[in-house]
Design a protein around this motif. Structure first.
Motif, short mmCIF file in Angstrom:
data_model
loop_
_atom_site.label_atom_id
_atom_site.label_comp_id
_atom_site.label_asym_id
_atom_site.label_seq_id
_atom_site.Cartn_x
_atom_site.Cartn_y
_atom_site.Cartn_z
N SER A 109 0.81 -1.22 0.00
CA SER A 109 0.00 0.00 0.00
C SER A 109 0.85 1.27 0.00
N GLY A 110 2.18 1.11 -0.06
CA GLY A 110 3.03 2.28 -0.19
C GLY A 110 3.94 2.59 0.99
N VAL A 111 3.86 1.84 2.07
CA VAL A 111 4.74 2.09 3.21
C VAL A 111 6.13 1.56 2.85
N PRO A 112 7.18 2.35 3.05
CA PRO A 112 8.53 1.85 2.77
C PRO A 112 8.87 0.63 3.63
N ALA A 113 9.65 -0.28 3.08
CA ALA A 113 10.00 -1.53 3.77
C ALA A 113 10.56 -1.27 5.16
N ALA A 114 11.42 -0.29 5.31
CA ALA A 114 12.06 -0.01 6.59
C ALA A 114 11.07 0.51 7.65
N GLU A 115 9.89 0.95 7.23
CA GLU A 115 8.91 1.52 8.16
C GLU A 115 7.68 0.61 8.36
N ALA A 116 7.61 -0.49 7.64
CA ALA A 116 6.39 -1.32 7.64
C ALA A 116 6.07 -1.95 8.99
N VAL A 117 7.08 -2.41 9.72
CA VAL A 117 6.82 -3.01 11.04
C VAL A 117 6.31 -1.95 12.00
#
Length: 146
Positions: A109-117
């Motif tokens: 949905s567009g959240v960067p991988a580093a921020e997804a958690v």
């Protein structure tokens, strides 16, 4: 479009506005809850629910999916389906595996991988994505699997 109601227990609203429900199978059925139209069950042993379409992803507790590429294919389908249907994700407790899947949907949905958690812990459950390998999976999995 049929979507989850605002007060749905376990409701997650993804950054692109799509809605899904996360739940723990051990907690039983949420009282007064709407039924999903598609359920995706992230469990070690086959699981299905009567009354709606079910997809089982072989995914042992505290671990990663047996087939990472198949899990990504299913989660891409889930992302597509949440645009028009009530979809639920569920595992035993509704935190680790379900949280990991929610984090991958957040990436879609567009959240960067580093921020997804971190996004998932804020918007779904504060302990979501329980293990270091689940966190690495969220950050590193290739979402372009076809």
């Amino acid at each position: 479009m049929e979507s989850w109601s605002e007060g749905t227990r376990g409701l997650v609203v993804l950054p692109d506005g799509r809605r899904l429900r996360g739940r723990g199978l051990r907690h039983g059925w949420p009282d007064g809850s709407e039924r999903p139209q598609l359920g995706v069950y992230l469990t070690a042993k086959p699981h299905r629910e009567d009354g709606w379409e079910s997809i089982w992803v072989r995914w042992p507790d505290f671990r990663l999916p047996h087939s990472r590429s198949e899990a990504v294919r299913v989660l891409r389908r889930v992302h597509d389906q949440t645009a028009t249907r009530r979809v639920e994700l569920a595992c035993g407790g509704g935190i680790g595996r379900t949280g990991t899947a929610v984090a991958i949907l957040a990436r879609l949905s567009g959240v960067p991988a580093a921020e997804a958690v971190a996004w998932t812990r804020r918007h779904y459950h504060p302990r979501a994505v329980e293990t270091p390998w689940q966190r690495r999976f969220v950050a590193r999995v290739d979402l372009d699997v076809s």
